[in-house]
Scaffold this active site. Sequence first.
Site, PDB file in Angstrom:
ATOM      1  N   ASP A 100       6.409 -42.089  32.978  1.00  0.00           N
ATOM      2  CA  ASP A 100       6.368 -42.811  31.739  1.00  0.00           C
ATOM      3  C   ASP A 100       5.543 -41.644  30.737  1.00  0.00           C
ATOM      4  O   ASP A 100       6.179 -41.411  29.653  1.00  0.00           O
ATOM      5  CB  ASP A 100       5.611 -44.204  31.333  1.00  0.00           C
ATOM      6  CG  ASP A 100       6.450 -45.161  31.941  1.00  0.00           C
ATOM      7  OD1 ASP A 100       7.870 -44.946  31.857  1.00  0.00           O
ATOM      8  OD2 ASP A 100       6.089 -46.048  32.440  1.00  0.00           O
ATOM      9  N   ASN A 154       4.668 -45.279  21.918  1.00  0.00           N
ATOM     10  CA  ASN A 154       3.598 -46.235  22.529  1.00  0.00           C
ATOM     11  C   ASN A 154       2.736 -46.887  21.387  1.00  0.00           C
ATOM     12  O   ASN A 154       2.634 -47.882  21.364  1.00  0.00           O
ATOM     13  CB  ASN A 154       2.949 -45.497  23.562  1.00  0.00           C
ATOM     14  CG  ASN A 154       3.585 -45.966  25.122  1.00  0.00           C
ATOM     15  OD1 ASN A 154       4.511 -46.563  25.170  1.00  0.00           O
ATOM     16  ND2 ASN A 154       2.851 -45.508  26.087  1.00  0.00           N
ATOM     17  N   GLU A 155       1.734 -45.987  21.150  1.00  0.00           N
ATOM     18  CA  GLU A 155       0.817 -46.375  20.044  1.00  0.00           C
ATOM     19  C   GLU A 155       0.312 -45.251  19.394  1.00  0.00           C
ATOM     20  O   GLU A 155       0.319 -44.077  19.694  1.00  0.00           O
ATOM     21  CB  GLU A 155      -0.367 -47.191  20.858  1.00  0.00           C
ATOM     22  CG  GLU A 155      -1.272 -46.430  21.572  1.00  0.00           C
ATOM     23  CD  GLU A 155      -0.751 -45.799  22.954  1.00  0.00           C
ATOM     24  OE1 GLU A 155      -0.642 -44.554  23.138  1.00  0.00           O
ATOM     25  OE2 GLU A 155      -0.390 -46.709  24.086  1.00  0.00           O
TER      26      GLU A 155
HETATM   27  P1  NAP Z   1      -2.164 -41.681  31.725  1.00  0.00           P
HETATM   28  O1  NAP Z   1      -3.405 -41.825  31.226  1.00  0.00           O
HETATM   29  O2  NAP Z   1      -1.951 -40.623  32.777  1.00  0.00           O
HETATM   30  O3  NAP Z   1      -1.419 -42.826  31.796  1.00  0.00           O
HETATM   31  C1  NAP Z   1      -1.610 -44.116  31.672  1.00  0.00           C
HETATM   32  C2  NAP Z   1      -0.654 -45.075  32.593  1.00  0.00           C
HETATM   33  O4  NAP Z   1       0.032 -45.847  31.338  1.00  0.00           O
HETATM   34  C3  NAP Z   1       0.098 -44.259  33.445  1.00  0.00           C
HETATM   35  O5  NAP Z   1       0.213 -45.058  34.603  1.00  0.00           O
HETATM   36  C4  NAP Z   1       1.487 -44.267  32.570  1.00  0.00           C
HETATM   37  O6  NAP Z   1       2.611 -44.165  33.614  1.00  0.00           O
HETATM   38  C5  NAP Z   1       1.237 -45.620  32.113  1.00  0.00           C
HETATM   39  N1  NAP Z   1       2.143 -45.783  30.843  1.00  0.00           N
HETATM   40  C6  NAP Z   1       2.566 -45.013  29.977  1.00  0.00           C
HETATM   41  N2  NAP Z   1       3.316 -45.646  28.889  1.00  0.00           N
HETATM   42  C7  NAP Z   1       3.487 -46.916  29.355  1.00  0.00           C
HETATM   43  C8  NAP Z   1       4.192 -47.972  28.985  1.00  0.00           C
HETATM   44  N3  NAP Z   1       4.778 -48.054  28.044  1.00  0.00           N
HETATM   45  N4  NAP Z   1       4.166 -49.272  29.570  1.00  0.00           N
HETATM   46  C9  NAP Z   1       3.376 -49.417  30.782  1.00  0.00           C
HETATM   47  N5  NAP Z   1       2.594 -48.242  31.185  1.00  0.00           N
HETATM   48  C10 NAP Z   1       2.682 -47.060  30.521  1.00  0.00           C
HETATM   49  O7  NAP Z   1      -1.409 -40.826  30.403  1.00  0.00           O
HETATM   50  P2  NAP Z   1       0.204 -40.893  30.253  1.00  0.00           P
HETATM   51  O8  NAP Z   1       0.775 -41.045  31.502  1.00  0.00           O
HETATM   52  O9  NAP Z   1       0.462 -39.566  29.464  1.00  0.00           O
HETATM   53  O10 NAP Z   1       0.432 -42.085  29.269  1.00  0.00           O
HETATM   54  C11 NAP Z   1       0.113 -42.208  28.291  1.00  0.00           C
HETATM   55  C12 NAP Z   1      -0.028 -43.486  27.822  1.00  0.00           C
HETATM   56  O11 NAP Z   1      -1.450 -44.009  28.428  1.00  0.00           O
HETATM   57  C13 NAP Z   1      -0.689 -43.786  26.370  1.00  0.00           C
HETATM   58  O12 NAP Z   1       0.587 -43.851  25.232  1.00  0.00           O
HETATM   59  C14 NAP Z   1      -1.445 -45.013  26.266  1.00  0.00           C
HETATM   60  O13 NAP Z   1      -0.701 -46.323  26.314  1.00  0.00           O
HETATM   61  C15 NAP Z   1      -1.935 -44.969  27.731  1.00  0.00           C
HETATM   62  N6  NAP Z   1      -3.385 -45.277  27.913  1.00  0.00           N
HETATM   63  C16 NAP Z   1      -4.190 -46.094  28.442  1.00  0.00           C
HETATM   64  C17 NAP Z   1      -5.535 -46.353  28.346  1.00  0.00           C
HETATM   65  C18 NAP Z   1      -6.319 -47.326  28.980  1.00  0.00           C
HETATM   66  O14 NAP Z   1      -5.460 -48.366  29.413  1.00  0.00           O
HETATM   67  N7  NAP Z   1      -7.367 -47.553  28.943  1.00  0.00           N
HETATM   68  C19 NAP Z   1      -6.107 -45.243  27.722  1.00  0.00           C
HETATM   69  C20 NAP Z   1      -5.741 -44.124  27.079  1.00  0.00           C
HETATM   70  C21 NAP Z   1      -4.143 -44.308  27.212  1.00  0.00           C
HETATM   71  P3  NAP Z   1       3.108 -42.966  34.296  1.00  0.00           P
HETATM   72  O15 NAP Z   1       2.120 -43.010  35.450  1.00  0.00           O
HETATM   73  O16 NAP Z   1       4.301 -43.449  34.873  1.00  0.00           O
HETATM   74  O17 NAP Z   1       2.831 -41.746  33.500  1.00  0.00           O
END
Ligand code: NAP
EC number: 2.7.1.23
Length: 265
Positions: free
Chosen positions: A51, A122-123
């Site tokens: 993603d 996403n956000e």
């Molecule tokens: P990452 O830190 O490697 O990924 C965070 C996880 O979020 C990965 O497992 C990714 O999937 C998953 N993901 C991304 N978009 C999603 C969605 N719409 N629904 C469900 N899961 C989703 O960073 P990244 O892969 O570049 O993803 C960026 C996203 O991470 C940001 O947009 C934000 O939403 C999220 N994030 C989450 C947190 C938290 O939960 N504490 C903190 C910072 C950012 P894949 O493994 O398939 O890439």
Amino acid sequence: MTDRKKVFLYYNSSQELETKIQDLRNLGKKYEFQLVQDAAEADIIASIGGDGTFLQAIRKTGFREDCLYVGINAGRLGFYTDFNLSNLEGIELGMKSNIVEVHRYPTLDVTVDGKQHFQCINECSIRSNIIKTFAIDVYIDGLHFETFRGDGMVVSTPTGSTAYNKSLRGAIVDPRLKAIQLTEIASLNNNEYRTLGSPLLLSGDRELVLKIIQDGNDHPIIGADNEALSIRHCHEVQVKISEKQIKTLKLKDNSFIHKVKRSFL
Ligand code: NAP
Ligand code: MN
């Protein structure tokens, strides 16, 4: 799909991926797809990875409205990736049959200080970049709603509701709804500072304005999906649902509800 034949592949190259992608290229040739080197020429932009890679593919190609985005996963199935690189039969079936459909996903329009514009799928997140808290005045449709103090705030789309938003105990939102959700990251709540404390789901026609209170810690990081914006001084972030949507190709039997169930239950 028959008249949309120019395809751009977006991926982070690795030896292992290159071999698998060669098979995908051969399959594309069989169906007379033409690979292009410039994303601007493409009718279809396919991301290969997770993603996170899909988010990057959209951002790096400028959130194009006039093309179709396709997510091909190189590992497990994700929220934006309906196809699997290890299942070429599945992709082949998708190329020639009617098991696929086009979905439109809402995106956010973010304006910083009235002049810099960004889109998010996403956000949009605003977070303190030092160990101290910072404060935000939250306005909804021009009304001062609350003053937040804490680590930050996240405004997410329906498809983003399963990502960062979910970790912040936000609700999962069906992408058929055009809505925006505001969640808090570790708010202070005491006799001095008071915030709602629960996620707030707003209709897509509302406008959120987050004004960063200039009290010393006023250099938060602003994130657009998985990218930090290079803005050092920021006073005001305006967020609303964009008129522009992202079109993606999906498998009909893999709805949002299927994905939520598969990932979380
Ligand atoms: P990452 O830190 O490697 O990924 C965070 C996880 O979020 C990965 O497992 C990714 O999937 C998953 N993901 C991304 N978009 C999603 C969605 N719409 N629904 C469900 N899961 C989703 O960073 P990244 O892969 O570049 O993803 C960026 C996203 O991470 C940001 O947009 C934000 O939403 C999220 N994030 C989450 C947190 C938290 O939960 N504490 C903190 C910072 C950012 P894949 O493994 O398939 O890439
Ligand atoms: Mn990732």
